[in-house]
Write an enzyme that holds these catalytic residues in place. Structure first.
Site, PDB file in Angstrom:
ATOM      1  CB  CYS A  62      -0.929  -0.004   1.209  1.00  0.00           C
ATOM      2  SG  CYS A  62      -1.908   1.517   1.372  1.00  0.00           S
ATOM      3  CG  ASP A  63       3.414   2.615   3.313  1.00  0.00           C
ATOM      4  OD1 ASP A  63       2.362   3.263   3.419  1.00  0.00           O
ATOM      5  OD2 ASP A  63       4.108   2.283   4.289  1.00  0.00           O
ATOM      6  CE1 TYR A  64       8.781   1.060  -1.205  1.00  0.00           C
ATOM      7  CE2 TYR A  64       7.891  -0.973  -0.308  1.00  0.00           C
ATOM      8  CZ  TYR A  64       8.910  -0.033  -0.373  1.00  0.00           C
ATOM      9  OH  TYR A  64      10.036  -0.178   0.399  1.00  0.00           O
TER      10      TYR A  64
END
Length: 434
Positions: free
Chosen positions: A171-173
């Protein structure tokens, strides 16, 4: 190090980016720009460095903060706010990764920042956005929260037991990629119109955006897409297969070419049961299930490397499932230089993933490793016209800071492979003033 000391290279040469926000989403967006020539200044809290520095072993922080300058500013101090504003006057893009609405609460609303720099592109990265219900805006969010709220866990993994967390930090990436491309798109608009932009990137919304046609399928037919593991819902000869040497391959037999190629490898290319225009092997079809059974046996009878080579030679997409050790001898990875070395001021020569993607005319590069907490405070402020005396005053007032050991909590743990030794170091450093 001064801003003017950043080497000239890449497609983003001349672009100045300021970023603040804990690992990973906002910082990774800025790192991608730094790898292609942008001058990136990473701003941390004066007394609480990026959480990536204080993790057990800060490999991720070191990898994803190459090519950057580092400052530590207390934005809750009026003089710290003014220092930050002076930097933004020379900035093209600001990327911040705090909770929704935090910048406005700090007195740094979009309107205020545009009054100082009308062309500034402001990218807000948060779990639930800059607008909407106050309860959601103030919620803390890390990668797993984005995966959960964004429905990503509900469509991944096997039906049992529980919805899985996908690693590492997908999700962060994904959010970082959205922040990066939208920042550059907004920058093009600012150059064309002379007017800045505010970009609102929500982790939750990013994860829903990346769900193919599943939302449409639900709205059109009421189907809630299930978790189905490594298999496709409607067809077979697609998934993970165990080979004779205990290694796995992933095979994707989709479309006519791969289907005919697979039949050839399995000795069924002249079988009239399978038409020339076959596209897929449908789940539940008797003839298709026979191919699936034959494919499983073929894999068990051969080593993974042979399966990969033979299937690809016949047009069937197939890959050996690599780990970090096996990829070191992969000929394509070696040929393209997937991994590279760089020098880090604190940890010496390091090795990790190279620039991605590759540019032919104006390539990216690594000119330096991650730097210490607040390492460039003095040089950058001097470049902006602050005197040495004024800079010292700001340090004494707590407006600026440089933390012990560069802000790394477990810096001694680098290069130590024994987990017990690392735990001992952690206990030792907990007892020291930080």
């Amino acid at each position: 190090m001064r801003m003017t000391d950043v080497p000239s290279f890449g497609n983003l040469e001349g672009l100045t980016v300021v970023c603040m926000g804990n690992t990973i989403a906002a910082p990774f967006a800025a790192e991608l720009m730094a790898e292609h020539g942008a001058c990136v200044i990473y701003v941390e809290n004066t007394d609480r460095p990026d959480i990536g520095r204080v993790s057990l072993c800060p490999y991720g922080f070191i990898t994803e903060h190459r090519n950057e300058l580092f400052m530590a500013i207390n934005l809750k101090n009026i003089e710290g706010e003014q220092v930050f504003i002076e930097i933004l006057k020379k900035t093209d893009i600001l990327i911040e990764g705090l909770k929704g609405g935090t910048f406005t609460e700090l007195g740094l609303s979009d309107k205020r920042l545009w009054a100082e720099n009308e062309k500034l592109v402001i990218v807000h990265v948060s779990g639930f956005g800059e607008s909407g219900l106050a309860e959601y805006l103030r919620r803390p969010s890390y990668d797993p929260i984005g995966q959960a709220a964004g429905g990503f866990m509900s469509i991944n993994g096997f039906p049992e037991p529980s919805p899985p967390l996908r690693a590492p930090f997908v999700c962060d990436y994904y959010t970082a990629l959205f922040a990066c491309w939208s920042a550059l798109a907004a920058q093009m608009g600012a150059q064309r119109t002379g007017v800045g932009e505010s970009v609102d990137v929500s982790q939750m919304e990013v994860m829903w955006k990346l769900q193919y046609g599943y939302p449409l399928e639900y709205f059109y037919s009421g189907v809630v897409h299930p978790r189905q593991g490594n298999e496709e819902r409607d067809y077979i000869c697609f998934g993970t297969y165990l080979c004779g040497n205990g290694r796995y391959v992933f095979i994707c037999c989709i479309a006519n070419g791969p289907a005919r190629g697979l039949l050839k490898v399995l000795g069924k290319d002249n079988d009239p049961t399978y038409p020339e225009n076959i596209q897929l092997f449908r789940r539940g079809d008797v003839a298709a299930e026979k191919v699936e059974t034959a494919l499983k046996q073929y894999c068990l009878d051969n080593e993974a490397e042979k399966v990969e080579k033979e299937l690809n030679a016949n047009g069937v997409p197939c890959s050996f499932i690599h780990d970090i050790e096996t990829i070191q001898t992969d000929p394509q990875a070696l040929e393209r230089g997937l991994f590279t070395e760089w020098s880090d001021d604190r940890f010496g020569k390091l090795k990790g993933v190279n620039i991605v993607p590759k540019m032919s005319n104006r390539p990216g590069m690594f000119w330096g490793g991650a730097r210490d907490h607040g390492a460039d405070n003095r040089d950058i402020l001097s470049e902006l016209g602050y005197t040495d005396k004024k800079i010292e005053e700001l340090y004494k007032k707590g407006v600026l800071a440089e933390l012990r050991d560069g802000g790394y909590f477990a810096s001694k743990a680098m290069h130590i492979k024994n987990r017990d030794q690392i735990n001992i170091i952690m206990e030792e450093e907990k007892n020291e003033d930080f």
